[in-house]
Design a protein around this motif. Structure first.
Motif, PDB file in Angstrom:
ATOM      1  N   GLY A 133      19.609  91.611  68.391  1.00 14.46           N
ATOM      2  CA  GLY A 133      18.697  91.915  67.294  1.00 14.46           C
ATOM      3  C   GLY A 133      17.246  91.724  67.683  1.00 14.46           C
ATOM      4  N   ILE A 134      17.014  91.270  68.924  1.00 18.35           N
ATOM      5  CA  ILE A 134      15.658  91.038  69.412  1.00 18.35           C
ATOM      6  C   ILE A 134      15.207  92.224  70.250  1.00 18.35           C
ATOM      7  N   ARG A 135      13.991  92.666  70.019  1.00 19.38           N
ATOM      8  CA  ARG A 135      13.418  93.778  70.775  1.00 19.38           C
ATOM      9  C   ARG A 135      12.056  93.384  71.342  1.00 19.38           C
ATOM     10  N   ILE A 136      11.728  93.982  72.466  1.00 22.19           N
ATOM     11  CA  ILE A 136      10.345  94.007  72.948  1.00 22.19           C
ATOM     12  C   ILE A 136       9.820  95.358  72.476  1.00 22.19           C
ATOM     13  N   HIS A 137       8.840  95.350  71.603  1.00 22.76           N
ATOM     14  CA  HIS A 137       8.459  96.628  70.986  1.00 22.76           C
ATOM     15  C   HIS A 137       6.970  96.681  70.689  1.00 22.76           C
ATOM     16  N   GLY A 138       6.519  97.871  70.355  1.00 21.49           N
ATOM     17  CA  GLY A 138       5.135  98.066  69.956  1.00 21.49           C
ATOM     18  C   GLY A 138       4.912  97.554  68.541  1.00 21.49           C
ATOM     19  N   THR A 139       3.694  97.721  68.064  1.00 28.02           N
ATOM     20  CA  THR A 139       3.393  97.224  66.715  1.00 28.02           C
ATOM     21  C   THR A 139       2.288  98.055  66.071  1.00 28.02           C
ATOM     22  N   ILE A 140       2.354  98.128  64.757  1.00 31.93           N
ATOM     23  CA  ILE A 140       1.267  98.752  63.995  1.00 31.93           C
ATOM     24  C   ILE A 140       0.250  97.695  63.558  1.00 31.93           C
ATOM     25  N   GLU A 141       0.479  96.457  63.987  1.00 31.28           N
ATOM     26  CA  GLU A 141      -0.435  95.354  63.673  1.00 31.28           C
ATOM     27  C   GLU A 141      -0.870  94.674  64.974  1.00 31.28           C
ATOM     28  N   PRO A 142      -1.684  95.334  65.788  1.00 33.83           N
ATOM     29  CA  PRO A 142      -2.068  94.735  67.074  1.00 33.83           C
ATOM     30  C   PRO A 142      -2.803  93.410  66.943  1.00 33.83           C
ATOM     31  N   SER A 143      -3.447  93.176  65.796  1.00 31.02           N
ATOM     32  CA  SER A 143      -4.144  91.901  65.616  1.00 31.02           C
ATOM     33  C   SER A 143      -3.179  90.719  65.535  1.00 31.02           C
ATOM     34  N   SER A 144      -1.875  90.993  65.441  1.00 30.55           N
ATOM     35  CA  SER A 144      -0.884  89.911  65.412  1.00 30.55           C
ATOM     36  C   SER A 144      -0.606  89.353  66.802  1.00 30.55           C
ATOM     37  N   ILE A 145      -1.056  90.046  67.849  1.00 33.19           N
ATOM     38  CA  ILE A 145      -0.828  89.568  69.214  1.00 33.19           C
ATOM     39  C   ILE A 145      -1.501  88.204  69.385  1.00 33.19           C
ATOM     40  N   GLY A 146      -0.755  87.259  69.988  1.00 30.50           N
ATOM     41  CA  GLY A 146      -1.281  85.916  70.148  1.00 30.50           C
ATOM     42  C   GLY A 146      -0.913  84.991  68.999  1.00 30.50           C
ATOM     43  N   HIS A 147       0.004  85.448  68.134  1.00 36.52           N
ATOM     44  CA  HIS A 147       0.398  84.641  66.974  1.00 36.52           C
ATOM     45  C   HIS A 147       1.921  84.626  66.829  1.00 36.52           C
ATOM     46  N   ALA A 148       2.422  83.623  66.147  1.00 38.88           N
ATOM     47  CA  ALA A 148       3.854  83.512  65.851  1.00 38.88           C
ATOM     48  C   ALA A 148       4.067  84.023  64.432  1.00 38.88           C
ATOM     49  N   VAL A 149       4.368  85.312  64.307  1.00 35.40           N
ATOM     50  CA  VAL A 149       4.397  85.937  62.988  1.00 35.40           C
ATOM     51  C   VAL A 149       5.599  86.843  62.754  1.00 35.40           C
ATOM     52  N   SER A 150       6.335  87.183  63.804  1.00 33.48           N
ATOM     53  CA  SER A 150       7.381  88.187  63.655  1.00 33.48           C
ATOM     54  C   SER A 150       8.689  87.577  63.166  1.00 33.48           C
ATOM     55  N   ASN A 151       9.678  88.445  62.952  1.00 34.58           N
ATOM     56  CA  ASN A 151      11.008  87.999  62.563  1.00 34.58           C
ATOM     57  C   ASN A 151      11.863  87.652  63.779  1.00 34.58           C
ATOM     58  N   GLY A 152      11.224  87.420  64.897  1.00 34.56           N
ATOM     59  CA  GLY A 152      11.927  87.024  66.109  1.00 34.56           C
ATOM     60  C   GLY A 152      11.650  87.928  67.293  1.00 34.56           C
ATOM     61  N   CYS A 153      11.268  89.171  67.028  1.00 35.44           N
ATOM     62  CA  CYS A 153      11.020  90.117  68.115  1.00 35.44           C
ATOM     63  C   CYS A 153       9.705  89.811  68.826  1.00 35.44           C
ATOM     64  N   LEU A 154       9.530  90.474  69.955  1.00 31.72           N
ATOM     65  CA  LEU A 154       8.345  90.297  70.797  1.00 31.72           C
ATOM     66  C   LEU A 154       7.494  91.553  70.677  1.00 31.72           C
ATOM     67  N   ARG A 155       6.365  91.439  70.005  1.00 30.10           N
ATOM     68  CA  ARG A 155       5.497  92.596  69.762  1.00 30.10           C
ATOM     69  C   ARG A 155       4.454  92.734  70.863  1.00 30.10           C
ATOM     70  N   MET A 156       4.123  93.988  71.166  1.00 33.82           N
ATOM     71  CA  MET A 156       3.062  94.293  72.111  1.00 33.82           C
ATOM     72  C   MET A 156       2.192  95.401  71.539  1.00 33.82           C
ATOM     73  N   VAL A 157       0.954  95.466  71.996  1.00 33.16           N
ATOM     74  CA  VAL A 157       0.091  96.609  71.673  1.00 33.16           C
ATOM     75  C   VAL A 157       0.798  97.877  72.149  1.00 33.16           C
ATOM     76  N   ASN A 158       0.732  98.945  71.376  1.00 33.82           N
ATOM     77  CA  ASN A 158       1.449 100.168  71.734  1.00 33.82           C
ATOM     78  C   ASN A 158       1.124 100.661  73.147  1.00 33.82           C
ATOM     79  N   ASP A 159      -0.157 100.674  73.514  1.00 37.14           N
ATOM     80  CA  ASP A 159      -0.528 101.103  74.865  1.00 37.14           C
ATOM     81  C   ASP A 159       0.186 100.263  75.919  1.00 37.14           C
ATOM     82  N   HIS A 160       0.296  98.964  75.663  1.00 35.14           N
ATOM     83  CA  HIS A 160       0.866  98.047  76.642  1.00 35.14           C
ATOM     84  C   HIS A 160       2.378  98.206  76.743  1.00 35.14           C
ATOM     85  N   VAL A 161       3.042  98.347  75.592  1.00 40.14           N
ATOM     86  CA  VAL A 161       4.499  98.498  75.643  1.00 40.14           C
ATOM     87  C   VAL A 161       4.876  99.847  76.257  1.00 40.14           C
ATOM     88  N   MET A 162       4.039 100.860  76.075  1.00 41.63           N
ATOM     89  CA  MET A 162       4.311 102.159  76.697  1.00 41.63           C
ATOM     90  C   MET A 162       4.222 102.056  78.222  1.00 41.63           C
TER      91      MET A 162
END
Length: 207
Positions: free
Chosen positions: A163-192
């Motif tokens: 259930g865990i993904r390394i994925h992009g996000t529509i909220e790039p300002s969340s990078i550097g914070h513990a805010v997700s439901n467990g997944c690992l978010r990245m800036v879209n450019d970076h995850v691409m």
């Protein structure tokens, strides 16, 4: 407890007295010619993102015995390391799960999807029905407004989806914070960029 587990894991990797990761030395100053070129009106502006500069993609020095191709996430520092050569890694900033939802352990990239669709888990719907109940049945198709962003890499353990993904996000300002439901978010450019070079079967370790 997480810190004790993290330090124990580092000791198991043989890094008791030496840090697992070491920032590559920064260049002291740009050469005059390079500086002049950067100041030229014709020079392309540097790419920026709405995140702290330390979370920009950066090549760093790491311990040379880390497996090339593997991914290591240090959750309390909000860094993801992709080992690209012996002693070298590309480091990216990530957002991680809230304290009670943080994933720890080893997994494997078993699936990769471009512009993935998204459906909240039953646990997510139960925790926050006002946010997720409307998507419980049909989910959301992939696209620029999808919470999984432009790319997703799905983490499995022993053939089962975590259930865990390394994925992009529509909220790039969340990078550097513990805010997700467990997944690992990245800036879209970076995850691409990461998506292009990560193969199925890549081992992932999350501390």
């Amino acid at each position: 407890m997480y810190r004790r587990t993290f330090l124990t894991s580092l000791a198991a990797l043989g890094v008791a007295a030496k840090p697992l990761f070491a920032q590559a030395p920064a260049v002291a100053a740009a050469a005059p010619a390079a500086a002049a070129k950067a100041a030229s009106p014709a020079a392309a502006p540097a790419k920026t993102w709405p995140i702290a500069p330390q979370f920009y993609p950066t090549e760093v020095d790491v311990k040379p015995d880390l497996a090339v191709g593997s991914i290591i996430v240090v959750s309390d520092k909000f860094f993801l390391y992709h080992i690209i050569a012996p002693g070298k890694a590309m480091r990216y900033g990530v957002a991680v799960g809230r304290s009670e939802l943080q994933f720890r352990g080893q997994a494997t990239v078993a699936r990769k999807v471009e512009w993935p669709s998204w459906k909240p888990t039953p646990e997510m719907v139960k925790r926050s029905p006002s946010h997720y109940a409307r998507y419980a049945e049909t989910g959301m198709p992939g696209g620029p407004g999808n919470p999984l962003g432009a790319r997703a890499m799905y983490l499995y353990q022993n053939g089962h989806d975590t259930g865990i993904r390394i994925h992009g996000t529509i909220e790039p300002s969340s990078i550097g914070h513990a805010v997700s439901n467990g997944c690992l978010r990245m800036v879209n450019d970076h995850v691409m960029a990461l998506y292009k070079v990560v193969e199925l079967g890549t081992p992932v370790t999350v501390y």
